[in-house]
Design a protein around this motif. Structure first.
Motif, PDB file in Angstrom:
ATOM      1  N   MET A 127       1.387  -0.838   0.190  1.00 24.39           N
ATOM      2  CA  MET A 127      -0.182   0.300  -0.087  1.00 24.39           C
ATOM      3  C   MET A 127       0.799   1.049   0.201  1.00 24.39           C
ATOM      4  O   MET A 127       0.688   1.748  -0.649  1.00 24.39           O
ATOM      5  N   ASN A 128       2.329   1.403   0.671  1.00 22.60           N
ATOM      6  CA  ASN A 128       2.360   2.310   0.745  1.00 22.60           C
ATOM      7  C   ASN A 128       4.600   1.988   0.701  1.00 22.60           C
ATOM      8  O   ASN A 128       5.099   1.079   0.967  1.00 22.60           O
ATOM      9  N   GLY A 129       4.765   3.067  -0.241  1.00 19.28           N
ATOM     10  CA  GLY A 129       6.344   3.013  -0.369  1.00 19.28           C
ATOM     11  C   GLY A 129       7.117   3.443   0.185  1.00 19.28           C
ATOM     12  O   GLY A 129       7.000   4.683   0.871  1.00 19.28           O
ATOM     13  N   LEU A 130       8.520   4.503   0.042  1.00 12.59           N
ATOM     14  CA  LEU A 130       8.870   5.214   0.311  1.00 12.59           C
ATOM     15  C   LEU A 130       8.424   6.944  -0.159  1.00 12.59           C
ATOM     16  O   LEU A 130       8.356   6.469  -1.541  1.00 12.59           O
ATOM     17  N   ILE A 131       8.260   7.634   0.906  1.00 16.24           N
ATOM     18  CA  ILE A 131       8.190   8.707   0.234  1.00 16.24           C
ATOM     19  C   ILE A 131       9.433   9.809  -0.322  1.00 16.24           C
ATOM     20  O   ILE A 131      10.569   9.613   0.262  1.00 16.24           O
ATOM     21  N   ARG A 132       9.630  10.667  -1.242  1.00 19.06           N
ATOM     22  CA  ARG A 132      10.221  11.464  -2.025  1.00 19.06           C
ATOM     23  C   ARG A 132      10.429  12.101  -0.752  1.00 19.06           C
ATOM     24  O   ARG A 132       9.553  12.962   0.007  1.00 19.06           O
ATOM     25  N   ARG A 133      11.710  12.209  -0.250  1.00 19.70           N
ATOM     26  CA  ARG A 133      12.133  14.013   0.347  1.00 19.70           C
ATOM     27  C   ARG A 133      13.179  14.915   0.085  1.00 19.70           C
ATOM     28  O   ARG A 133      13.691  14.452  -0.592  1.00 19.70           O
ATOM     29  N   ASN A 134      13.173  16.363   0.597  1.00 19.53           N
ATOM     30  CA  ASN A 134      13.678  16.818   0.218  1.00 19.53           C
ATOM     31  C   ASN A 134      15.071  17.109   0.670  1.00 19.53           C
ATOM     32  O   ASN A 134      14.865  17.029   2.061  1.00 19.53           O
ATOM     33  N   ILE A 135      16.631  16.778   0.419  1.00 13.35           N
ATOM     34  CA  ILE A 135      16.967  17.018   1.505  1.00 13.35           C
ATOM     35  C   ILE A 135      17.747  19.048   2.411  1.00 13.35           C
ATOM     36  O   ILE A 135      17.966  19.404   1.625  1.00 13.35           O
ATOM     37  N   PRO A 136      17.167  18.803   3.354  1.00 14.29           N
ATOM     38  CA  PRO A 136      17.480  20.291   3.848  1.00 14.29           C
ATOM     39  C   PRO A 136      18.720  20.612   3.204  1.00 14.29           C
ATOM     40  O   PRO A 136      19.506  20.325   3.723  1.00 14.29           O
ATOM     41  N   VAL A 137      18.841  22.328   3.039  1.00 15.78           N
ATOM     42  CA  VAL A 137      20.027  22.650   3.065  1.00 15.78           C
ATOM     43  C   VAL A 137      20.769  23.029   1.605  1.00 15.78           C
ATOM     44  O   VAL A 137      20.328  23.341   0.559  1.00 15.78           O
ATOM     45  N   LEU A 138      20.860  21.836   1.167  1.00 18.10           N
ATOM     46  CA  LEU A 138      21.459  21.085   0.017  1.00 18.10           C
ATOM     47  C   LEU A 138      20.668  21.273  -0.917  1.00 18.10           C
ATOM     48  O   LEU A 138      21.025  21.484  -2.179  1.00 18.10           O
ATOM     49  N   SER A 139      18.800  21.107  -0.674  1.00 17.10           N
ATOM     50  CA  SER A 139      18.073  20.859  -1.054  1.00 17.10           C
ATOM     51  C   SER A 139      17.636  22.953  -2.235  1.00 17.10           C
ATOM     52  O   SER A 139      17.906  22.651  -3.964  1.00 17.10           O
TER      53      SER A 139
END
Length: 316
Positions: A127-139
């Motif tokens: 039902m759920n896979g990994l969620i895409r996330r932004n890397i703080p500062v580096l993004s």
């Protein structure tokens, strides 16, 4: 326009590259020890199935944790299944190509049978896979931040960490020196007191664990469903291993190249600039590229000297 196209394709390219990279790294360990592992495709399928079954059973009880537990058990299952290949090739001195082919055939049939027997269907959906996330500062870094640190999967960084550890392990530690010696001249390694059989077993186990993780990464990132196949990615990983000259950083570049080729084939219909190209050409693009690369680079490749050769302690 071209920059917009790059921004559209790049996240998909990274997603396809990561399972190829970790699987090719597994093949690197095995072949550096002298054992050719054609069975990477089958070992990926084993990890694919194991992670799907574990996550589908536990995700309602252990949200979040179930995914990482599935990844871990996929590695264990891949390592255990690779023992079949290690036993046949190292202990019984069987033909390594035939053993790897048998692993591929057995894994595909066995996992589909188990899926049908245990769940009632050949497909296992999570039902759920990994969620895409932004890397703080580096993004926030111009250009690079948008490409590499925006909307990324955690598994991408786990695999890159394994890549760096592999480079250090193979070239900066006694273990890596012994492993490479077993793949170059096992008789000399044995004379120096190295247990060639044990090193090859360890290398094949690591290979199975990495390939199992590669299959699991496919599930939790862009697939979401086990269907008994990884679409030939195990063979693309083998091609990347050859193209990358059996070196970790070379494999990184080769897998990104093949990952980009797979991306172009798979997302072409969603991108207007690529939708004009005939579909049959795009679908076959990764495999055409693989054949061309192997043809042009086969003469310049430098495989471990003893790769594919059974080792008999009694012979000199």
């Amino acid at each position: 326009m071209w920059w917009s196209l790059v921004e559209q394709i790049f996240p998909y390219a990274i997603a396809y590259t990561v399972p190829l990279l970790i699987t090719a790294l597994g093949g690197l360990y095995s072949e550096r020890s002298g054992v050719v592992n054609i069975g990477l495709e089958g070992l990926m399928i084993v990890g694919f199935f194991t992670s799907a079954f574990v996550i589908s059973r536990l995700e309602s009880m252990l949200p979040g944790t179930a995914i990482w537990l599935g990844l871990l058990l996929a590695m264990i299952a891949g390592a255990l299944f690779s023992l079949l290949h290690a036993f046949a090739c190292v202990t019984l001195n069987a033909n390594q190509v035939i053993s790897g082919t048998a692993i591929n055939m057995l894994a595909g049939a066995l996992t589909v049978y188990l899926a049908r027997h245990m769940t009632g269907s050949g497909n296992i959906l999570i039902m759920n896979g990994l969620i895409r996330r932004n890397i703080p500062v580096l993004s926030q870094i111009p250009i690079i931040g948008r490409l590499f640190f925006t909307q990324t999967y955690a598994t991408t960084w786990v695999v890159l960490a394994i890549l760096l550890v592999s480079w250090f392990l193979l070239y900066k530690t006694p273990f890596g020196l012994r492993l490479r010696a077993c793949g170059e001249h096992p008789q000399a390694a044995d004379a120096a007191g190295i247990n060639v059989y044990r090193m090859r077993y360890i290398a094949v186990l690591i290979s199975g664990a990495c390939a199992g993780l590669g299959g699991a990464v496919i599930l939790v990132t862009y697939s979401g469903e086990f269907n008994g196949s990884v679409a030939g990615l195990g063979f693309l990983a083998l091609a990347a291993l050859i193209f990358g000259q059996w070196k970790p950083l070379g494999i990184l570049g080769a897998t990104f190249f093949f990952g980009l080729a797979s991306t172009i084939a798979n997302v072409s219909q969603a991108i207007p600039a690529l939708a004009k190209i005939p579909g049959i050409l795009l679908k076959n693009f990764p495999y055409i590229v693989t054949l061309l690369v192997l043809v042009f680079f086969s003469k310049s490749t430098q495989a471990p000297r003893a790769a594919g050769e059974p080792y008999d302690k009694g012979k000199r």
